[in-house]
Design an enzyme around this catalytic site. Structure first.
Site, PDB file in Angstrom:
ATOM      1  N   ASP A  48      36.713  47.610  46.700  1.00 43.03           N
ATOM      2  CA  ASP A  48      36.773  46.929  45.411  1.00 43.03           C
ATOM      3  C   ASP A  48      38.213  46.858  44.905  1.00 43.03           C
ATOM      4  OD1 ASP A  48      35.543  45.944  42.803  1.00 43.03           O
ATOM      5  OD2 ASP A  48      36.529  47.771  42.121  1.00 43.03           O
ATOM      6  N   GLU A 123      32.254  44.820  50.042  1.00 42.02           N
ATOM      7  CA  GLU A 123      33.384  45.635  49.588  1.00 42.02           C
ATOM      8  C   GLU A 123      33.610  46.836  50.496  1.00 42.02           C
ATOM      9  OE1 GLU A 123      33.719  44.802  44.814  1.00 42.02           O
ATOM     10  OE2 GLU A 123      32.355  46.402  45.474  1.00 42.02           O
TER      11      GLU A 123
END
Length: 240
Positions: A48, A123
């Site tokens: 992320d 992610e």
């Protein structure tokens, strides 16, 4: 039996050690059902951050005249659950979902195509790429996979979503507000929604998704693009 992950690696354009790749694909539901294995959540946290920095840097240099607020909105249109899930679904011919290790309960309720699971898995893969290959390779992969979203971001409306953009476009052209016809198929735990956009009694786009919102966004995107292509044919428009 775990299917071959080579198509996934080919789509990413990198090699990853089996152990690291397996970790990146291990959802917590699978980990809990198999004696408390490590999950992909730490890699997701890392990915992320890597994704956010890469997209922020790209937008900063692409749009030197945009304000901080505008850049934040542009980033939000690229880095969000639905956008990540869409990238994951297109990652290879079969999509990312079939490769994610899920617990039986999650798998039986359509977890392999759940947007939140796909976004988290995307992610975590980016986090794994960063760990194995460093920032430059991770950046290269992100810009390739998210390039279309970066290109489309400036065309979105004030709300930075396709429904808002379509409504602004139809209002500007005096076409009235678009309406959405939504149908669903499948059992309650595994529904598929189809949305059709109608503008001035004509259908301009359709979309399919795991939720009503997702289907409407995809339909709005298709309609927006169709109206742009047909610009000169719209009521009130004249050819140059």
């Amino acid at each position: 039996m775990i299917r071959s992950r080579q198509p996934l690696l080919d789509a990413l354009g990198v090699d990853l050690p089996d152990e690291l790749l397996s970790l990146a694909l291990t959802h917590r539901s699978y980990a809990y059902e198999n004696g408390g294995l490590p999950t992909n959540e730490r890699l997701e946290f890392l990915g992320d951050a890597v994704l956010g920095l890469t997209i922020t840097d790209a937008l900063f240099h692409r749009h030197p005249d945009r304000s901080e607020g505008d850049l934040a909105k542009l980033r939000a249109s690229v880095v969000n659950t639905q956008a990540l899930a869409d990238v994951a679904r297109r990652l290879c011919a079969e999509g990312l979902g079939v490769h994610v290790l899920l617990g039986r309960g999650e798998a039986n309720t359509g977890g392999a195509d759940k947007s939140s699971i796909l976004a988290d898995g995307m992610e975590s893969l980016l986090g794994a790429i960063y760990l194995q290959h460093g920032m430059e390779k991770a950046r290269e992969v992100i810009l390739r996979l998210f390039g279309p979203l970066l290109d489309a971001a400036p065309t979105l409306g004030a709300g930075l979503d396709w429904k808002t953009s379509l409504q602004e476009l139809t209002a500007a052209r005096g076409l009235g507000a678009p309406s959405y016809l939504v149908t669903s198929t499948g059992p309650d735990h595994d529904k598929e929604f189809t949305a059709v956009v109608v503008v001035m009694d004509s259908e301009y786009g359709s979309g399919v998704g795991r939720s009503k919102k997702e289907a409407e966004q995809k339909a709005a995107a298709a309609a927006w693009k169709a109206l742009e292509v047909l610009d000169n044919a719209m009521p009130g428009k004249t050819s140059a």
